[in-house]
Design a protein around this motif. Structure first.
Motif, PDB file in Angstrom:
ATOM      1  N   ALA A  52       0.528   3.325  10.771  1.00 23.69           N
ATOM      2  CA  ALA A  52       1.765   3.028  10.044  1.00 23.69           C
ATOM      3  C   ALA A  52       1.971   1.516   9.933  1.00 23.69           C
ATOM      4  O   ALA A  52       2.322   1.002   8.860  1.00 23.69           O
ATOM      5  N   LEU A  53       1.752   0.800  11.023  1.00 19.21           N
ATOM      6  CA  LEU A  53       1.904  -0.658  11.001  1.00 19.21           C
ATOM      7  C   LEU A  53       0.908  -1.304  10.043  1.00 19.21           C
ATOM      8  O   LEU A  53       1.276  -2.174   9.243  1.00 19.21           O
ATOM      9  N   ASP A  54      -0.348  -0.864  10.108  1.00 20.68           N
ATOM     10  CA  ASP A  54      -1.382  -1.440   9.242  1.00 20.68           C
ATOM     11  C   ASP A  54      -1.138  -1.108   7.768  1.00 20.68           C
ATOM     12  O   ASP A  54      -1.302  -1.966   6.896  1.00 20.68           O
ATOM     13  N   ILE A  55      -0.744   0.121   7.488  1.00 17.44           N
ATOM     14  CA  ILE A  55      -0.469   0.520   6.103  1.00 17.44           C
ATOM     15  C   ILE A  55       0.730  -0.247   5.559  1.00 17.44           C
ATOM     16  O   ILE A  55       0.697  -0.744   4.431  1.00 17.44           O
ATOM     17  N   ALA A  56       1.790  -0.350   6.345  1.00 14.00           N
ATOM     18  CA  ALA A  56       2.967  -1.105   5.894  1.00 14.00           C
ATOM     19  C   ALA A  56       2.600  -2.559   5.610  1.00 14.00           C
ATOM     20  O   ALA A  56       3.020  -3.116   4.589  1.00 14.00           O
ATOM     21  N   ASP A  57       1.803  -3.167   6.481  1.00 11.61           N
ATOM     22  CA  ASP A  57       1.355  -4.545   6.238  1.00 11.61           C
ATOM     23  C   ASP A  57       0.560  -4.643   4.944  1.00 11.61           C
ATOM     24  O   ASP A  57       0.768  -5.545   4.134  1.00 11.61           O
ATOM     25  N   ILE A  62      -8.774  -1.656   3.334  1.00 11.80           N
ATOM     26  CA  ILE A  62      -7.917  -2.740   3.825  1.00 11.80           C
ATOM     27  C   ILE A  62      -7.495  -2.485   5.268  1.00 11.80           C
ATOM     28  O   ILE A  62      -7.509  -3.396   6.095  1.00 11.80           O
ATOM     29  N   VAL A  63      -7.127  -1.246   5.573  1.00  9.55           N
ATOM     30  CA  VAL A  63      -6.581  -0.945   6.905  1.00  9.55           C
ATOM     31  C   VAL A  63      -7.606  -0.365   7.873  1.00  9.55           C
ATOM     32  O   VAL A  63      -7.297  -0.161   9.043  1.00  9.55           O
ATOM     33  N   GLY A  64      -8.816  -0.084   7.391  1.00  7.01           N
ATOM     34  CA  GLY A  64      -9.851   0.438   8.275  1.00  7.01           C
ATOM     35  C   GLY A  64      -9.726   1.922   8.560  1.00  7.01           C
ATOM     36  O   GLY A  64     -10.063   2.388   9.654  1.00  7.01           O
ATOM     37  N   ILE A  65      -9.226   2.665   7.594  1.00  9.39           N
ATOM     38  CA  ILE A  65      -9.083   4.117   7.703  1.00  9.39           C
ATOM     39  C   ILE A  65      -9.853   4.733   6.543  1.00  9.39           C
ATOM     40  O   ILE A  65      -9.753   4.258   5.414  1.00  9.39           O
ATOM     41  N   ASP A  66     -10.589   5.817   6.791  1.00  5.02           N
ATOM     42  CA  ASP A  66     -11.367   6.388   5.701  1.00  5.02           C
ATOM     43  C   ASP A  66     -10.458   7.052   4.662  1.00  5.02           C
ATOM     44  O   ASP A  66      -9.323   7.435   4.947  1.00  5.02           O
ATOM     45  N   GLU A  67     -10.979   7.165   3.467  1.00  6.41           N
ATOM     46  CA  GLU A  67     -10.237   7.681   2.318  1.00  6.41           C
ATOM     47  C   GLU A  67      -9.665   9.083   2.572  1.00  6.41           C
ATOM     48  O   GLU A  67      -8.532   9.380   2.184  1.00  6.41           O
ATOM     49  N   SER A 125       3.552   6.537  -3.122  1.00  6.56           N
ATOM     50  CA  SER A 125       4.310   5.801  -4.143  1.00  6.56           C
ATOM     51  C   SER A 125       4.082   4.300  -4.035  1.00  6.56           C
ATOM     52  O   SER A 125       3.880   3.622  -5.050  1.00  6.56           O
ATOM     53  N   LEU A 126       4.133   3.800  -2.810  1.00  6.13           N
ATOM     54  CA  LEU A 126       3.902   2.368  -2.607  1.00  6.13           C
ATOM     55  C   LEU A 126       2.473   1.983  -2.979  1.00  6.13           C
ATOM     56  O   LEU A 126       2.247   0.973  -3.642  1.00  6.13           O
ATOM     57  N   ARG A 127       1.511   2.792  -2.568  1.00  2.12           N
ATOM     58  CA  ARG A 127       0.098   2.506  -2.867  1.00  2.12           C
ATOM     59  C   ARG A 127      -0.120   2.475  -4.369  1.00  2.12           C
ATOM     60  O   ARG A 127      -0.727   1.532  -4.906  1.00  2.12           O
ATOM     61  N   ARG A 128       0.390   3.463  -5.070  1.00  4.19           N
ATOM     62  CA  ARG A 128       0.241   3.505  -6.525  1.00  4.19           C
ATOM     63  C   ARG A 128       0.974   2.349  -7.187  1.00  4.19           C
ATOM     64  O   ARG A 128       0.491   1.785  -8.174  1.00  4.19           O
ATOM     65  N   GLY A 129       2.146   2.011  -6.657  1.00  5.68           N
ATOM     66  CA  GLY A 129       2.899   0.873  -7.183  1.00  5.68           C
ATOM     67  C   GLY A 129       2.156  -0.448  -7.027  1.00  5.68           C
ATOM     68  O   GLY A 129       2.391  -1.396  -7.774  1.00  5.68           O
ATOM     69  N   ARG A 130       1.261  -0.503  -6.052  1.00  7.24           N
ATOM     70  CA  ARG A 130       0.445  -1.698  -5.818  1.00  7.24           C
ATOM     71  C   ARG A 130      -0.925  -1.575  -6.501  1.00  7.24           C
ATOM     72  O   ARG A 130      -1.801  -2.404  -6.306  1.00  7.24           O
ATOM     73  N   ASN A 131      -1.088  -0.505  -7.307  1.00  5.76           N
ATOM     74  CA  ASN A 131      -2.339  -0.260  -8.033  1.00  5.76           C
ATOM     75  C   ASN A 131      -3.547  -0.196  -7.112  1.00  5.76           C
ATOM     76  O   ASN A 131      -4.605  -0.743  -7.422  1.00  5.76           O
ATOM     77  N   LEU A 187       0.684  -2.749   2.379  1.00  7.95           N
ATOM     78  CA  LEU A 187       1.535  -2.486   1.214  1.00  7.95           C
ATOM     79  C   LEU A 187       2.690  -3.475   1.098  1.00  7.95           C
ATOM     80  O   LEU A 187       3.502  -3.377   0.188  1.00  7.95           O
ATOM     81  N   ARG A 188       2.749  -4.416   2.043  1.00  8.90           N
ATOM     82  CA  ARG A 188       3.737  -5.495   2.032  1.00  8.90           C
ATOM     83  C   ARG A 188       5.182  -4.986   2.092  1.00  8.90           C
ATOM     84  O   ARG A 188       6.043  -5.407   1.323  1.00  8.90           O
ATOM     85  N   VAL A 189       5.408  -4.053   3.020  1.00  7.58           N
ATOM     86  CA  VAL A 189       6.763  -3.549   3.251  1.00  7.58           C
ATOM     87  C   VAL A 189       7.011  -3.489   4.753  1.00  7.58           C
ATOM     88  O   VAL A 189       6.066  -3.361   5.528  1.00  7.58           O
ATOM     89  N   PRO A 190       8.272  -3.565   5.169  1.00  2.40           N
ATOM     90  CA  PRO A 190       8.571  -3.346   6.583  1.00  2.40           C
ATOM     91  C   PRO A 190       8.216  -1.908   6.961  1.00  2.40           C
ATOM     92  O   PRO A 190       8.445  -0.983   6.176  1.00  2.40           O
ATOM     93  N   VAL A 191       7.664  -1.711   8.126  1.00  3.15           N
ATOM     94  CA  VAL A 191       7.235  -0.374   8.540  1.00  3.15           C
ATOM     95  C   VAL A 191       8.392   0.624   8.525  1.00  3.15           C
ATOM     96  O   VAL A 191       8.190   1.808   8.241  1.00  3.15           O
ATOM     97  N   ILE A 192       9.601   0.166   8.758  1.00  5.65           N
ATOM     98  CA  ILE A 192      10.763   1.075   8.765  1.00  5.65           C
ATOM     99  C   ILE A 192      10.932   1.756   7.416  1.00  5.65           C
ATOM    100  O   ILE A 192      11.448   2.869   7.332  1.00  5.65           O
ATOM    101  N   TRP A 193      10.483   1.131   6.341  1.00  7.10           N
ATOM    102  CA  TRP A 193      10.610   1.736   5.012  1.00  7.10           C
ATOM    103  C   TRP A 193       9.812   3.024   4.902  1.00  7.10           C
ATOM    104  O   TRP A 193      10.138   3.879   4.091  1.00  7.10           O
ATOM    105  N   LEU A 194       8.760   3.158   5.694  1.00  5.99           N
ATOM    106  CA  LEU A 194       7.982   4.392   5.648  1.00  5.99           C
ATOM    107  C   LEU A 194       8.747   5.558   6.268  1.00  5.99           C
ATOM    108  O   LEU A 194       8.512   6.706   5.927  1.00  5.99           O
ATOM    109  N   PHE A 195       9.685   5.251   7.161  1.00  3.74           N
ATOM    110  CA  PHE A 195      10.380   6.280   7.930  1.00  3.74           C
ATOM    111  C   PHE A 195      11.852   6.441   7.581  1.00  3.74           C
ATOM    112  O   PHE A 195      12.487   7.380   8.028  1.00  3.74           O
TER     113      PHE A 195
END
Length: 99
Positions: A71-76, A48-53, A33-39, A78-86
């Protein structure tokens, strides 16, 4: 008997407990949802995070357990605090609230 850590095969832990699988799926849904919201595509987020598709897709579908580092890299990215993922009280953030 002491084991040499270098000699132990590292097998990623992945729980088969239904509650854990549901949580993994919820975390993946939030990332999607966050990724799509950020287009962003899975490929773009992965670059961006160095993880394959494929790994991004596995995380989003709950098939792959997310590491703390990912989780830390993805949250960064997507510009959200990592706690939002959990968090159970998660809502899609406004861009203004996360900038």
């Amino acid at each position: 008997m002491d084991l040499d850590p270098a000699s132990v095969d590292r097998v990623p832990y992945r729980s088969s407990r239904p509650a854990t699988i549901r949580r993994r799926e919820q975390i993946g849904d939030r990332i999607r949802s966050l990724r799509r919201g950020r287009n962003l595509t899975q490929r773009a987020l992965g670059e961006i995070v160095g993880i394959d598709e494929r790994s991004i897709g596995g995380i989003e579908n709950g098939r792959t357990s997310i590491t703390i580092d990912a989780a830390l890299d993805i949250a960064d990215a997507l510009r959200v605090p990592v706690i939002w993922l959990f968090s159970d009280d998660w809502e899609m953030p406004d861009d203004d609230a996360t900038s």
